[in-house]
Design an enzyme around this catalytic site. Structure first.
Site, PDB file in Angstrom:
ATOM      1  N   SER A 124      -4.573  40.286 -64.216  1.00  0.00           N
ATOM      2  CA  SER A 124      -5.074  39.463 -63.113  1.00  0.00           C
ATOM      3  C   SER A 124      -4.530  38.045 -63.216  1.00  0.00           C
ATOM      4  O   SER A 124      -4.279  37.537 -64.320  1.00  0.00           O
ATOM      5  CB  SER A 124      -6.593  39.427 -63.213  1.00  0.00           C
ATOM      6  N   TYR A 148     -14.853  38.479 -68.357  1.00  0.00           N
ATOM      7  CA  TYR A 148     -13.938  39.351 -67.600  1.00  0.00           C
ATOM      8  C   TYR A 148     -12.489  38.919 -67.831  1.00  0.00           C
ATOM      9  O   TYR A 148     -11.623  39.721 -68.157  1.00  0.00           O
ATOM     10  CB  TYR A 148     -14.260  39.307 -66.098  1.00  0.00           C
ATOM     11  N   LYS A 152      -8.897  40.694 -69.860  1.00  0.00           N
ATOM     12  CA  LYS A 152      -7.512  40.840 -69.376  1.00  0.00           C
ATOM     13  C   LYS A 152      -6.531  40.204 -70.361  1.00  0.00           C
ATOM     14  O   LYS A 152      -5.484  40.771 -70.679  1.00  0.00           O
ATOM     15  CB  LYS A 152      -7.358  40.215 -67.985  1.00  0.00           C
TER      16      LYS A 152
HETATM   17  P1  NAD Z   1     -12.767  48.926 -58.460  1.00  0.00           P
HETATM   18  O1  NAD Z   1     -14.050  48.616 -59.131  1.00  0.00           O
HETATM   19  O2  NAD Z   1     -12.776  49.257 -57.015  1.00  0.00           O
HETATM   20  O3  NAD Z   1     -12.042  50.142 -59.233  1.00  0.00           O
HETATM   21  C1  NAD Z   1     -12.205  50.397 -60.615  1.00  0.00           C
HETATM   22  C2  NAD Z   1     -12.517  51.862 -60.792  1.00  0.00           C
HETATM   23  O4  NAD Z   1     -12.661  52.134 -62.194  1.00  0.00           O
HETATM   24  C3  NAD Z   1     -13.834  52.276 -60.118  1.00  0.00           C
HETATM   25  O5  NAD Z   1     -13.613  53.436 -59.322  1.00  0.00           O
HETATM   26  C4  NAD Z   1     -14.771  52.575 -61.289  1.00  0.00           C
HETATM   27  O6  NAD Z   1     -15.706  53.595 -60.977  1.00  0.00           O
HETATM   28  C5  NAD Z   1     -13.787  52.978 -62.383  1.00  0.00           C
HETATM   29  N1  NAD Z   1     -14.264  52.754 -63.751  1.00  0.00           N
HETATM   30  C6  NAD Z   1     -14.772  51.597 -64.278  1.00  0.00           C
HETATM   31  N2  NAD Z   1     -15.073  51.780 -65.571  1.00  0.00           N
HETATM   32  C7  NAD Z   1     -14.732  53.049 -65.889  1.00  0.00           C
HETATM   33  C8  NAD Z   1     -14.808  53.839 -67.076  1.00  0.00           C
HETATM   34  N3  NAD Z   1     -15.317  53.354 -68.206  1.00  0.00           N
HETATM   35  N4  NAD Z   1     -14.334  55.100 -67.048  1.00  0.00           N
HETATM   36  C9  NAD Z   1     -13.845  55.635 -65.904  1.00  0.00           C
HETATM   37  N5  NAD Z   1     -13.766  54.951 -64.754  1.00  0.00           N
HETATM   38  C10 NAD Z   1     -14.205  53.679 -64.745  1.00  0.00           C
HETATM   39  O7  NAD Z   1     -11.779  47.718 -58.757  1.00  0.00           O
HETATM   40  P2  NAD Z   1     -10.350  47.373 -58.135  1.00  0.00           P
HETATM   41  O8  NAD Z   1     -10.501  46.185 -57.263  1.00  0.00           O
HETATM   42  O9  NAD Z   1      -9.712  48.597 -57.601  1.00  0.00           O
HETATM   43  O10 NAD Z   1      -9.605  46.885 -59.450  1.00  0.00           O
HETATM   44  C11 NAD Z   1      -8.834  47.762 -60.252  1.00  0.00           C
HETATM   45  C12 NAD Z   1      -8.351  47.006 -61.476  1.00  0.00           C
HETATM   46  O11 NAD Z   1      -7.616  45.856 -61.059  1.00  0.00           O
HETATM   47  C13 NAD Z   1      -9.466  46.486 -62.383  1.00  0.00           C
HETATM   48  O12 NAD Z   1      -9.045  46.634 -63.718  1.00  0.00           O
HETATM   49  C14 NAD Z   1      -9.579  45.032 -62.005  1.00  0.00           C
HETATM   50  O13 NAD Z   1     -10.056  44.249 -63.057  1.00  0.00           O
HETATM   51  C15 NAD Z   1      -8.136  44.691 -61.680  1.00  0.00           C
HETATM   52  N6  NAD Z   1      -7.997  43.547 -60.765  1.00  0.00           N
HETATM   53  C16 NAD Z   1      -8.658  43.552 -59.557  1.00  0.00           C
HETATM   54  C17 NAD Z   1      -8.563  42.447 -58.715  1.00  0.00           C
HETATM   55  C18 NAD Z   1      -9.303  42.413 -57.401  1.00  0.00           C
HETATM   56  O14 NAD Z   1      -9.481  41.321 -56.856  1.00  0.00           O
HETATM   57  N7  NAD Z   1      -9.727  43.542 -56.833  1.00  0.00           N
HETATM   58  C19 NAD Z   1      -7.782  41.345 -59.086  1.00  0.00           C
HETATM   59  C20 NAD Z   1      -7.114  41.372 -60.299  1.00  0.00           C
HETATM   60  C21 NAD Z   1      -7.230  42.491 -61.131  1.00  0.00           C
HETATM   61  N1  UFG Z   2     -14.931  31.417 -51.291  1.00  0.00           N
HETATM   62  C1  UFG Z   2     -15.774  30.783 -50.394  1.00  0.00           C
HETATM   63  N2  UFG Z   2     -16.931  31.427 -50.041  1.00  0.00           N
HETATM   64  C2  UFG Z   2     -17.278  32.655 -50.532  1.00  0.00           C
HETATM   65  C3  UFG Z   2     -16.397  33.291 -51.447  1.00  0.00           C
HETATM   66  C4  UFG Z   2     -15.238  32.633 -51.818  1.00  0.00           C
HETATM   67  O1  UFG Z   2     -15.496  29.682 -49.928  1.00  0.00           O
HETATM   68  O2  UFG Z   2     -18.353  33.169 -50.183  1.00  0.00           O
HETATM   69  C5  UFG Z   2     -13.655  30.740 -51.657  1.00  0.00           C
HETATM   70  C6  UFG Z   2     -13.524  30.443 -53.136  1.00  0.00           C
HETATM   71  O3  UFG Z   2     -14.111  29.210 -53.454  1.00  0.00           O
HETATM   72  C7  UFG Z   2     -12.001  30.460 -53.296  1.00  0.00           C
HETATM   73  C8  UFG Z   2     -11.537  31.511 -52.285  1.00  0.00           C
HETATM   74  O4  UFG Z   2     -12.605  31.626 -51.351  1.00  0.00           O
HETATM   75  O5  UFG Z   2     -11.450  29.231 -52.937  1.00  0.00           O
HETATM   76  C9  UFG Z   2     -11.266  32.874 -52.888  1.00  0.00           C
HETATM   77  O6  UFG Z   2     -12.402  33.290 -53.643  1.00  0.00           O
HETATM   78  P1  UFG Z   2     -12.553  34.795 -54.199  1.00  0.00           P
HETATM   79  O7  UFG Z   2     -13.875  34.866 -54.897  1.00  0.00           O
HETATM   80  O8  UFG Z   2     -12.299  35.767 -53.102  1.00  0.00           O
HETATM   81  O9  UFG Z   2     -11.333  34.937 -55.210  1.00  0.00           O
HETATM   82  P2  UFG Z   2     -10.981  34.138 -56.546  1.00  0.00           P
HETATM   83  O10 UFG Z   2      -9.573  33.685 -56.410  1.00  0.00           O
HETATM   84  O11 UFG Z   2     -11.989  33.120 -56.867  1.00  0.00           O
HETATM   85  O12 UFG Z   2     -11.098  35.281 -57.655  1.00  0.00           O
HETATM   86  C10 UFG Z   2     -10.556  36.597 -57.466  1.00  0.00           C
HETATM   87  C11 UFG Z   2     -11.317  37.579 -58.345  1.00  0.00           C
HETATM   88  C12 UFG Z   2     -11.036  37.299 -59.793  1.00  0.00           C
HETATM   89  C13 UFG Z   2      -9.559  37.321 -60.009  1.00  0.00           C
HETATM   90  C14 UFG Z   2      -8.864  36.346 -59.110  1.00  0.00           C
HETATM   91  C15 UFG Z   2      -7.365  36.423 -59.250  1.00  0.00           C
HETATM   92  O13 UFG Z   2     -12.720  37.475 -58.111  1.00  0.00           O
HETATM   93  O14 UFG Z   2     -11.611  38.299 -60.587  1.00  0.00           O
HETATM   94  O15 UFG Z   2      -9.200  36.618 -57.749  1.00  0.00           O
HETATM   95  O16 UFG Z   2      -6.933  37.722 -59.075  1.00  0.00           O
HETATM   96  F1  UFG Z   2      -9.312  37.017 -61.295  1.00  0.00           F
END
Ligand code: NAD
Ligand code: UFG
Length: 331
Positions: A124, A148, A152
């Protein structure tokens, strides 16, 4: 040979499985549905017209992993499974370290026992911490501000160690920026549980009338309109980035870290306006205090993804909003 997708029923995992099936890959999914639901699996079949194998269970269940690797010839693992809520990780650090780090170790042990040596890992942009200057490049120092984020950072180091110890191992660490959007079919997308923390799911709930307004966290940042700037990336572009990473891992050993973003920053208010235009719905907002831990700007330098993976994002913020609205508001 098959590709194991851990967390394949989740938001990014489900979109990636669709793209992988369309790319002709044989897929095995492992998911415990801790943050997803079984109906996603049928939606994936419906979109792709293709089937895959599914194991329901926890990646920390060593017996299950042993059986999965014995019953399938796994060439590579795309490792999405993990917990991802920043706030919850502060409340429950041990759950996050156990699920994300211990879970990854269990997957790596099962891979080692079966001779599988390729992993694509969901890292991330959060690993860039608070001290780096945008645009973020992969060589910058990493850190975190919450459990969290630390999971990573640590897992990146674990995979570096694995590649140092085994010269045939290939690990691609993909640092995602802010994934939004949904599949064009409108059949799969993000379904957050409870009150959303992230901007796009919150905008959706204001647009559909569940909440009466959005709180914009700060309008006094040093950005063009004072609101926070992020690098939003369409989840289908992100999914395609995994196919490029898989192809890379098939040809190269060692560890590579790659940003997956668009390289373009969008402010909170710009995203609100783009969503209103795409959906035809109003998104009322009020300016609220800054959210603790937020940075002003976060966007990627995407040159390495282009150079090493031959990948770049195709969709812009208007496309992301259109597809997100179609999925979430059933337009
Ligand atoms: P998500 O929660 O939709 O998907 C994760 C999946 O993993 C879920 O289906 C959950 O049921 C499964 N899971 C969790 N723990 C498990 C376990 N112990 N065994 C088996 N399955 C398990 O999340 P996402 O948004 O699709 O994110 C996927 C990956 O990308 C995550 O590792 C997350 O940290 C990373 N990531 C997400 C974002 C974001 O903004 N969505 C940003 C950066 C990184
Ligand atoms: N924001 C608002 N109001 C809200 C939610 C968010 O103004 O209700 C603003 C935040 O302050 C920020 C922007 O919208 O400026 C984006 O916020 P998000 O929470 O959507 O995303 P972040 O960049 O803060 O964080 C996300 C994930 C993290 C990840 C990161 C980079 O939550 O886990 O993106 O991938 F690490």
């Amino acid at each position: 040979m098959a590709v194991l997708v851990t967390g394949g029923a989740g938001f990014i995992g489900s979109h990636t499985v669709v793209q992988l099936l369309e790319h002709g890959e044989e897929i095995v999914i492992l998911d415990n549905f801790s943050n997803s639901s079984p109906d996603v699996l049928d939606k994936i079949r419906q979109i792709s017209g293709k089937d895959f194998k599914f194991y329901e269970g926890d990646m920390r269940d060593k017996e299950l992993l042993k059986r999965l690797f014995e019953e399938n010839k796994i060439e590579a693992v795309i490792h999405f499974a993990g917990l991802k809520a920043v706030g919850e990780s502060v409340e429950k650090p041990l759950d996050y370290y156990d699920n994300n780090i211990n879970g990854t170790l269990c997957v790596l042990e099962a891979m080692k026992a079966s001779g599988c040596k390729k992993m694509i890992f969901s890292s991330s942009a959060t690993v860039y911490g608070n001290d780096n200057k945008v645009p973020f490049t992969e060589d910058m120092k990493t850190s975190a501000t919450n459990p969290y984020g630390w999971t990573k950072v640590f897992i990146e180091h674990i995979l570096e160690g694995v590649c140092t110890s085994d010269k045939e191992f290939s690990a691609v660490l993909l640092r995602y920026f802010n994934p939004i959007g949904a599949h064009k079919s409108g059949l799969i997308g993000e379904k957050p549980n409870g009150i959303p923390n992230n901007l796009m799911p919150y905008i959706v709930k204001v647009a559909n009338g569940e909440y009466d307004h959005l709180n914009v966290f700060g309008d006094d940042y040093d950005t063009p309109d004072g609101t926070g700037v992020r690098d939003y990336i369409h989840v289908v572009d992100l999914a395609d980035g995994h196919i490029a990473a898989l192809e890379y891992a098939r040809k190269n050993n060692g560890v590579q870290t790659v940003n997956l973003g668009t390289g373009r920053g969008t402010s909170v208010l710009e995203l609100v306006r783009a969503f209103e235009k795409a959906s035809g719905k109003k998104v009322p907002y009020v300016i609220a205090p800054r959210r603790a831990g937020d940075i002003a700007e976060c966007y990627a330098d995407v040159s390495k993804a282009k150079e090493i993976l031959g990948w770049q994002a195709k969709y812009d913020v208007d496309d992301m909003c259109k597809d997100n609205a179609r999925w979430a508001l059933k337009l």
